[in-house]
Design an enzyme around this catalytic site. Structure first.
Site, PDB file in Angstrom:
ATOM      1  N   HIS A   1       0.858  -1.185   0.000  1.00  0.00           N
ATOM      2  CA  HIS A   1       0.000   0.000   0.000  1.00  0.00           C
ATOM      3  C   HIS A   1       0.893   1.233   0.000  1.00  0.00           C
ATOM      4  O   HIS A   1       1.969   1.230   0.615  1.00  0.00           O
ATOM      5  CB  HIS A   1      -0.903   0.042   1.232  1.00  0.00           C
ATOM      6  CG  HIS A   1      -1.919  -1.055   1.286  1.00  0.00           C
ATOM      7  ND1 HIS A   1      -2.715  -1.381   0.209  1.00  0.00           N
ATOM      8  CD2 HIS A   1      -2.262  -1.905   2.286  1.00  0.00           C
ATOM      9  CE1 HIS A   1      -3.518  -2.379   0.555  1.00  0.00           C
ATOM     10  NE2 HIS A   1      -3.254  -2.723   1.796  1.00  0.00           N
TER      11      HIS A   1
ATOM     12  N   CYS B   1       0.984 -11.024  -3.650  1.00  0.00           N
ATOM     13  CA  CYS B   1       0.015 -12.122  -3.563  1.00  0.00           C
ATOM     14  C   CYS B   1       0.620 -13.466  -3.939  1.00  0.00           C
ATOM     15  O   CYS B   1      -0.083 -14.384  -4.360  1.00  0.00           O
ATOM     16  CB  CYS B   1      -1.216 -11.827  -4.410  1.00  0.00           C
ATOM     17  SG  CYS B   1      -2.075 -10.332  -3.882  1.00  0.00           S
TER      18      CYS B   1
ATOM     19  N   GLY C   1     -10.550  -5.027   2.736  1.00  0.00           N
ATOM     20  CA  GLY C   1     -11.320  -4.814   1.510  1.00  0.00           C
ATOM     21  C   GLY C   1     -10.502  -4.896   0.250  1.00  0.00           C
ATOM     22  O   GLY C   1      -9.929  -5.942  -0.063  1.00  0.00           O
ATOM     23  N   ILE C   2     -10.401  -3.784  -0.482  1.00  0.00           N
ATOM     24  CA  ILE C   2      -9.765  -3.797  -1.792  1.00  0.00           C
ATOM     25  C   ILE C   2      -8.794  -2.626  -1.913  1.00  0.00           C
ATOM     26  O   ILE C   2      -8.863  -1.661  -1.150  1.00  0.00           O
ATOM     27  CB  ILE C   2     -10.802  -3.728  -2.938  1.00  0.00           C
ATOM     28  CG1 ILE C   2     -11.571  -2.396  -2.900  1.00  0.00           C
ATOM     29  CG2 ILE C   2     -11.766  -4.902  -2.868  1.00  0.00           C
ATOM     30  CD1 ILE C   2     -12.583  -2.243  -4.014  1.00  0.00           C
TER      31      ILE C   2
ATOM     32  N   ALA D   1      -6.129  -5.417  -5.710  1.00  0.00           N
ATOM     33  CA  ALA D   1      -5.999  -6.515  -4.753  1.00  0.00           C
ATOM     34  C   ALA D   1      -7.250  -6.595  -3.893  1.00  0.00           C
ATOM     35  O   ALA D   1      -7.921  -5.581  -3.659  1.00  0.00           O
ATOM     36  CB  ALA D   1      -4.766  -6.308  -3.876  1.00  0.00           C
TER      37      ALA D   1
END
Length: 225
Positions: free
Chosen positions: A76, A180, A162-163, A149
């Site tokens: 992030h 991932c 969440g996303i 993601a």
């Protein structure tokens, strides 16, 4: 009602987790409405419940936060829209797979607002785009890059986490992890695809497409008897 919250600037990760958990508990107790929280984090990596330590290839680069969400490592940072969804999955069917499918459908519909075709791939979490503008892979197929993601957690049938959708993050920052757990595919963003999309543009699209995937809940009636 779903409350939409947008935080300016960069939000500390631990602070966000505490606030998500508190809101999820309040929703479960009937003290708060469902919420969608739009924010950005400073550069960091998170390790989901399935994270393989070998996939953290540069552990000293950014802070690393263990996360209780599903999934593996993700990045992030500024330029990436993080969308935390605190929704009542109990009242939305009690079907976790269907809920994740709704998140995927929402992301795909949002990308479609910018004429980007997002796709789901069996065995790969998240949303992907086919890169017809890049050289073919050794297998003779167009490469595919990840643009969003998905990772959630449920507590008392209330979702949180969440996303995340890449608008214009520093894509090189993803190189400190195997995103991932998938090494053979890349990462992209809306701006990397050549689209002059702003964070505000994406926020408008997210709100516009939300109810098609998450219809409003029916009001809770008074107790019977």
């Amino acid at each position: 009602m779903v409350e939409w919250i947008t935080s300016p600037g960069l939000t500390d990760y631990d602070t966000a987790v505490r606030e998500m958990e508190a809101r999820a508990e309040a929703i479960a107790q009937g003290r708060a409405d469902e919420a969608v929280w739009l924010l950005e984090h400073p550069p960091l990596y998170t390790a989901g419940t399935s994270a393989d330590p070998a996939d953290l290839t540069d552990p000293d680069r950014f802070p690393v936060y263990p996360s209780k969400r599903g999934g593996q490592y993700t990045y992030h940072g500024p330029g990436q829209r993080v969308v935390y969804v605190m929704l009542d999955v109990g009242r939305r069917g009690r079907d976790v797979r269907a809920f994740v499918k709704s998140l995927e459908t929402w992301v795909i519909a949002t990308l479609d607002q910018f004429n980007v075709k997002g796709e789901i791939r069996e065995g790969r979490v998240g949303v992907w785009v086919v890169r017809d503008d890049k050289p073919l892979t050794p297998a003779g197929t167009p490469p595919e890059d990840k643009i969003a993601a998905i990772g959630i957690r449920l507590r008392k049938w209330i979702s949180f986490h969440g996303i995340s959708i890449n608008v214009e993050p520093e894509l090189e920052h993803f190189s400190g992890i195997v995103p991932c757990g998938i090494a053979e595919h890349g990462v992209t963003s809306l701006v990397d695809l050549g689209l002059p999309v702003t964070m505000g543009d994406l926020d408008v699209a997210l709100r516009h497409t939300f109810e098609a995937s998450f219809p409003p809940l029916a009001p809770v009636g008074p107790p019977q008897g």
